[in-house]
Design an enzyme around this catalytic site. Structure first.
Site, PDB file in Angstrom:
ATOM      1  N   THR A  96       0.858  -1.180   0.000  1.00  0.00           N
ATOM      2  CA  THR A  96       0.000   0.000   0.000  1.00  0.00           C
ATOM      3  C   THR A  96       0.899   1.237   0.000  1.00  0.00           C
ATOM      4  OG1 THR A  96      -1.894   1.062   1.095  1.00  0.00           O
ATOM      5  CG2 THR A  96      -0.285   0.020   2.544  1.00  0.00           C
ATOM      6  N   ASN A  97       0.348   2.424   0.267  1.00  0.00           N
ATOM      7  CA  ASN A  97       1.188   3.623   0.317  1.00  0.00           C
ATOM      8  C   ASN A  97       0.690   4.554   1.421  1.00  0.00           C
ATOM      9  OD1 ASN A  97      -0.834   5.496  -0.855  1.00  0.00           O
ATOM     10  ND2 ASN A  97      -0.617   4.138  -2.615  1.00  0.00           N
TER      11      ASN A  97
END
Ligand code: CTP
Length: 399
Positions: free
Chosen positions: A207-208
């Site tokens: 994810t980020n």
């Protein structure tokens, strides 16, 4: 004063000498066809009488939460098009900034989602007090609108900042806010927000750092600028969707693509604020990977669909497509490339390494790049303020 006609304007009058000037403005608003409902604090009633305001607004004035209709504050909060606090005292600004609701006016304000225009008037020593300024800043960041007091002779006879603004300035500010509320009238706005999550096994993912704040602010502001319909397609975030906005929750880039494509044709302004993962594990394991299973682990990644590029290809003539470019180097060059390659009308470019910008902070600093080659760098501001600025510009973009 056309924008006032038929609008429900709730005027909160507080205990300051400028209360008598507020009475005049109430009269002007009523004359311009607004439905004006006055609420007075206890202190305000020491300066002017409710009877004065009743005569000018042609409506009963509310002063006491318990003596007056106990549900009236909820009803007013829901039906108001605009709240105007004038004069706004040191006390009411402090109460608002700290969520205190202990009388008719503050409970009504607590329950409303209508815009609130705050018109402070007080002695300069109070106005320049750092506590007042901090409260003012906090409220501005939360979307409250302030009218700067004027400098001149104050009630005490001293000179300084804190004078109640002129009637023209107040009426103009009211008019502007009411006009702005119809800026996106009839427009349907689709916004994506947040990160996506690409699963490797039932526990782990790629994810980020995106928080979703920019996209949520855009959805909220689109609603407040009068959009007919606002849909927020959100990756996993900790945020509450704004009231009145349809929210579709998704996890992966593929799910976001499907959700966006399914609805794309129904919208005319599309803002892709989501930080969509560019890569996902080629293989997602059905069971949790055990660390004893191998000495080394190589994860092969494959590209996710580029949603915005696909929208750019499908875009109809009357649709406006806005992309975001989060960069760490060659900001304008990379952003311009995205504008062109993805067939966008506008790209909002930001250098995520700059102080005051980036995924985890409340503020952002961006440059807007338009299809026609124009560019505009905006100063550092909160994501909510920025959302408003962006939507104002999009509203006047020709397709
Ligand atoms: N975007 C998208 N689908 C993707 C990747 C990005 O729709 N798979 C959108 C983002 O929502 C954003 C814009 O494309 O509006 C630019 O995203 P960004 O991550 O800055 O750029 P990329 O196109 O992914 O290119 P790169 O990562 O190489 O900078």
């Amino acid at each position: 004063m056309d924008a006032c006609r038929g609008k429900k304007i709730v005027v909160g009058i507080c205990g300051g000498i400028a209360a008598y000037k507020a009475a005049y403005i109430v009269s002007k608003l009523a004359q311009s066809g607004a439905d004006v409902q006055v609420i007075m604090t206890r202190a305000a009633c020491r300066f002017v009488t409710p009877l004065t305001l009743e005569s000018l607004s042609h409506r009963r004035v509310f002063t006491d939460l318990f003596r007056d209709d106990p549900l009236a504050h909820v009803e007013l909060a829901h039906t108001a098009d605009l709240f105007v606090l004038m004069p706004a005292t040191y006390n009411i600004i402090g109460k608002l900034a700290h969520g205190i609701a202990d009388d008719f006016l503050t409970t009504t304000l607590a329950a409303t989602r209508a815009p609130v225009l705050v018109v402070p008037a007080m002695e300069s020593q109070m106005y320049t007090n750092p506590l007042l300024q901090e409260n003012r800043k906090r409220l501005s960041e939360l979307g409250y609108r302030f009218l700067e007091p004027e400098t001149g002779r104050l009630a005490s006879g001293r000179q300084g900042i804190g004078r109640f603004p002129s009637e023209e300035k107040i009426l103009q500010a009211i008019e502007e806010i009411l006009t702005e509320r119809s800026l996106l009238r009839g427009r349907r706005v689709l916004v994506t927000a947040g990160p996506t999550r690409e699963m490797l096994d039932p526990m782990r993912c790629i994810t980020n750092k995106s928080s979703g704040k920019m996209g949520y602010a855009l959805a909220e502001q689109a609603r407040d600028l009068g959009a007919e319909r606002v849909c927020l397609i959100s990756g996993p975030t900790q945020l509450e969707p704004p009231a009145g906005v349809e929210c579709v929750r998704v996890e992966s880039a593929q799910e976001m693509r499907d959700a966006v494509l399914e609805r794309f044709a129904e919208f005319d302004l599309i803002l892709m604020a989501a930080a969509v993962a560019d890569w996902r594990p080629k293989r997602a394991f059905a069971q949790k990977l055990k660390k004893s299973s191998a000495r080394e682990l190589t994860i092969v990644l494959e590209k996710t669909p580029d949603i915005l590029a696909e929208l750019g290809r499908r875009k109809k003539k009357d649709q406006i497509l806005v992309g975001f470019a989060a960069e760490t180097e060659k900001l304008l060059e990379h952003a311009r490339q995205k504008l062109k390659e993805k067939n966008l009308d506008l790209v909002v470019a930001n250098d995520i390494t700059a102080p005051g910008a980036g995924p985890e902070v409340e503020t952002n600093i961006v440059t807007l790049l338009y299809r026609d080659g124009r560019s505009e760098t905006l100063p550092c501001m909160t994501k909510r303020q920025l959302a408003r600025e962006i939507l104002h510009r999009i509203a006047s973009l020709k397709t």
